[in-house]
Design a protein around this motif. Sequence first.
Motif, PDB file in Angstrom:
ATOM      1  N   SER A   6      20.972 -25.563 -77.314  1.00 37.01           N
ATOM      2  CA  SER A   6      21.233 -26.693 -78.218  1.00 37.01           C
ATOM      3  C   SER A   6      20.495 -26.517 -79.537  1.00 37.01           C
ATOM      4  O   SER A   6      21.012 -26.873 -80.600  1.00 37.01           O
ATOM      5  CB  SER A   6      20.829 -28.005 -77.547  1.00 37.01           C
ATOM      6  N   TRP A   7      19.298 -25.959 -79.494  1.00 39.24           N
ATOM      7  CA  TRP A   7      18.558 -25.724 -80.734  1.00 39.24           C
ATOM      8  C   TRP A   7      19.183 -24.599 -81.555  1.00 39.24           C
ATOM      9  O   TRP A   7      19.238 -24.672 -82.791  1.00 39.24           O
ATOM     10  CB  TRP A   7      17.101 -25.396 -80.410  1.00 39.24           C
TER      11      TRP A   7
ATOM     12  N   LEU B 227      12.187 -32.422 -75.654  1.00 35.25           N
ATOM     13  CA  LEU B 227      12.462 -31.261 -74.802  1.00 35.25           C
ATOM     14  C   LEU B 227      11.816 -29.996 -75.369  1.00 35.25           C
ATOM     15  O   LEU B 227      11.364 -29.126 -74.615  1.00 35.25           O
ATOM     16  CB  LEU B 227      13.961 -31.074 -74.644  1.00 35.25           C
ATOM     17  N   MET B 228      11.759 -29.881 -76.693  1.00 35.34           N
ATOM     18  CA  MET B 228      11.087 -28.725 -77.273  1.00 35.34           C
ATOM     19  C   MET B 228       9.584 -28.795 -77.031  1.00 35.34           C
ATOM     20  O   MET B 228       8.936 -27.778 -76.729  1.00 35.34           O
ATOM     21  CB  MET B 228      11.377 -28.636 -78.768  1.00 35.34           C
ATOM     22  N   ALA B 229       9.005 -29.996 -77.128  1.00 34.59           N
ATOM     23  CA  ALA B 229       7.581 -30.150 -76.818  1.00 34.59           C
ATOM     24  C   ALA B 229       7.313 -29.790 -75.361  1.00 34.59           C
ATOM     25  O   ALA B 229       6.311 -29.137 -75.033  1.00 34.59           O
ATOM     26  CB  ALA B 229       7.138 -31.588 -77.105  1.00 34.59           C
TER      27      ALA B 229
ATOM     28  N   ALA C 235      15.397 -22.601 -65.003  1.00 35.32           N
ATOM     29  CA  ALA C 235      15.913 -21.598 -65.945  1.00 35.32           C
ATOM     30  C   ALA C 235      17.166 -22.107 -66.637  1.00 35.32           C
ATOM     31  O   ALA C 235      17.336 -21.932 -67.856  1.00 35.32           O
ATOM     32  CB  ALA C 235      16.203 -20.291 -65.192  1.00 35.32           C
ATOM     33  N   LEU C 236      18.036 -22.763 -65.877  1.00 36.41           N
ATOM     34  CA  LEU C 236      19.248 -23.327 -66.466  1.00 36.41           C
ATOM     35  C   LEU C 236      18.902 -24.401 -67.488  1.00 36.41           C
ATOM     36  O   LEU C 236      19.437 -24.406 -68.610  1.00 36.41           O
ATOM     37  CB  LEU C 236      20.138 -23.910 -65.367  1.00 36.41           C
ATOM     38  N   GLY C 237      18.019 -25.315 -67.114  1.00 33.62           N
ATOM     39  CA  GLY C 237      17.623 -26.369 -68.044  1.00 33.62           C
ATOM     40  C   GLY C 237      17.012 -25.810 -69.306  1.00 33.62           C
ATOM     41  O   GLY C 237      17.288 -26.294 -70.410  1.00 33.62           O
ATOM     42  N   GLN C 238      16.172 -24.781 -69.170  1.00 33.03           N
ATOM     43  CA  GLN C 238      15.557 -24.176 -70.347  1.00 33.03           C
ATOM     44  C   GLN C 238      16.594 -23.504 -71.245  1.00 33.03           C
ATOM     45  O   GLN C 238      16.529 -23.624 -72.475  1.00 33.03           O
ATOM     46  CB  GLN C 238      14.510 -23.153 -69.920  1.00 33.03           C
ATOM     47  N   LEU C 239      17.551 -22.829 -70.654  1.00 22.49           N
ATOM     48  CA  LEU C 239      18.600 -22.191 -71.446  1.00 22.49           C
ATOM     49  C   LEU C 239      19.448 -23.226 -72.178  1.00 22.49           C
ATOM     50  O   LEU C 239      19.845 -23.006 -73.336  1.00 22.49           O
ATOM     51  CB  LEU C 239      19.482 -21.332 -70.540  1.00 22.49           C
ATOM     52  N   VAL C 240      19.724 -24.344 -71.535  1.00 22.41           N
ATOM     53  CA  VAL C 240      20.499 -25.411 -72.181  1.00 22.41           C
ATOM     54  C   VAL C 240      19.741 -25.955 -73.386  1.00 22.41           C
ATOM     55  O   VAL C 240      20.321 -26.176 -74.458  1.00 22.41           O
ATOM     56  CB  VAL C 240      20.812 -26.536 -71.172  1.00 22.41           C
ATOM     57  N   VAL C 241      18.447 -26.171 -73.219  1.00 24.46           N
ATOM     58  CA  VAL C 241      17.629 -26.690 -74.325  1.00 24.46           C
ATOM     59  C   VAL C 241      17.607 -25.702 -75.484  1.00 24.46           C
ATOM     60  O   VAL C 241      17.820 -26.069 -76.650  1.00 24.46           O
ATOM     61  CB  VAL C 241      16.203 -26.982 -73.837  1.00 24.46           C
TER      62      VAL C 241
ATOM     63  N   GLN D  71      16.819 -35.676 -83.553  1.00 21.86           N
ATOM     64  CA  GLN D  71      17.060 -36.246 -82.234  1.00 21.86           C
ATOM     65  C   GLN D  71      15.759 -36.285 -81.429  1.00 21.86           C
ATOM     66  O   GLN D  71      15.129 -35.262 -81.181  1.00 21.86           O
ATOM     67  CB  GLN D  71      18.103 -35.418 -81.478  1.00 21.86           C
ATOM     68  N   GLN D  72      15.377 -37.472 -81.007  1.00 21.13           N
ATOM     69  CA  GLN D  72      14.129 -37.622 -80.270  1.00 21.13           C
ATOM     70  C   GLN D  72      14.142 -36.835 -78.961  1.00 21.13           C
ATOM     71  O   GLN D  72      13.154 -36.204 -78.607  1.00 21.13           O
ATOM     72  CB  GLN D  72      13.876 -39.106 -79.996  1.00 21.13           C
TER      73      GLN D  72
END
Length: 540
Positions: free
Chosen positions: A322-323, A339-341, A313-319, A333-334
């Motif tokens: 950033s968007w 990360l979005m894919a 959940a934390l990683g998803q919120l960070v991603v 940014q690759q």
Amino acid sequence: MLVNVAKVIRPKQGVALFFLLLALIGLLSIRGYGAPFDEYVEMAILRANIKEYALRLQQEPESNFYANLGATRISINIERDHGICAYYPLAPLLPMIDQDARQFSFAWSVLTWLWFMVGCVSLYGVLRALMITRPFALSGVLLLYLSPRFFAEGHYNNKDVVLLSLVLLTLWMGARLMQRPGFLRGVLFSLAAAAAANTKIIGILPWGLVGLALMVSLTANKGWSSRMVWVAVTTVASFVLGYLLLTPAAWDNPWEFLQYLFVNASRFSRFGGVVMFRGAQFYDVGGETPLPWYYLPYQMLVTIPLYTVLLAALGQLVVLGSWLRGSAKCLRQQSALLLMAITLSWTIPLGYAMVSKPILYNGWRHFYFVYAGIVILAGYGLHWLWNKVSGSKGRRLVFAGILLACFAFTGVGLITNHPYQYTYFNVLQPRDARHVMDLDYWNVSGSGAFQRLYDLRKDTPGELRVGCYFNDITIAALKLPDEVNDKLVVTAGKEEPYLYYNSTYAHIYWAEEPPQGYHVLFTVQSYGNTVGIMYERDAA
């Protein structure tokens, strides 16, 4: 004289040793697990595919062993929607099925476990591609490896765990392609995706998402050239050709075959069983009584270690954060596009399932492939959190201590609950889950119960005859040692000296419990759950 280990073992060698250790632990624990009752069906599907190849490619099929395998060729087989290319390496061993089914079953389990390890290595590769340091990329691998259900099913679930591994492999090859686009990397990316799509057609999704991310990256960074156009064409052609080569069932009529695939992917026509969920039994999960929309999210929430859920959940919120802060910048940014894919690789299928309510059973195993994106995001969240606390030595020590404690807790649980880790629920699911949730995976628990019975009653004269209300329990003895099988006779009878009641299926099929004239010999428990009960006939 003390030796500086860091100077003796180089980082890459240390990583290789890490994965070798993980692989050996799993290989050494194979014998503890039983065989699910559909394992013979899966082997028959492999034979049907190999027979199709033999009939298509051999000039004299009547004299060819593979053309005469005891199975209906896959092109006209009802199981043609079920790809099994990951097990083609076992084709040379197919004669063993009739000669020594137990040894072939062991080889089957070894290959299944090796595919799980491919997923672990691929997870490491994706995390490294996201610029995560080696220690935390390896920690991300442990998030997958120490997930009790995945560790257990990595030994025998040849469909869903293998698809998870192939999706992780596809994402890794896709990450490499995004880093440095080229012909060979494009081919490897597509072949991994072709194998995933052969296993289940949904395996095409990560390939499409990463491919789209790469196209966006090339467009935003003005990276298109005539060479890149040919790389794209080669990548797409490699997928189509690879998929067709791996899927002989599609050769006669690809369009009709794809229609059959997509229909059965959401409305599987051959399931007529019962699902137990939160104390209720669902007898028509695809018709009048479909599973509730929250079935999948709930199953995922209570069967994944809680710390992994929080990190994901934390990683998803960070991603997402950033968007939201700069989508235009992220388009160039690759890593952000990858990360979005990865985000879409789990949110799209899960969202679809919550709305369309496809036929599901055995927990959430049909959607194990979405765990690829979830566990990557968990590793990403872990690294992000470390970077936030790394400014203070005290905070670093506390963080490292908590992480090690989490790993130790689940690791000890794997050891003490072996070989029943597939019954794991975290603290969010109230105990005991008996008669509340599906606890077993197609009677796998029978193997451990039979071994325990043998240990208790091996000195009893004559055979140990074990009966059951559910006839498919017989395959559970497939992986037991020779001395156990020589003593044990498993039947579908309901009046044998011993009766094994699998808690899930006994309840579903209304087995009388306790049976008249019997007493409890022992109870099989794991993670606080009653998995099964072995009854012994009362003395005359």
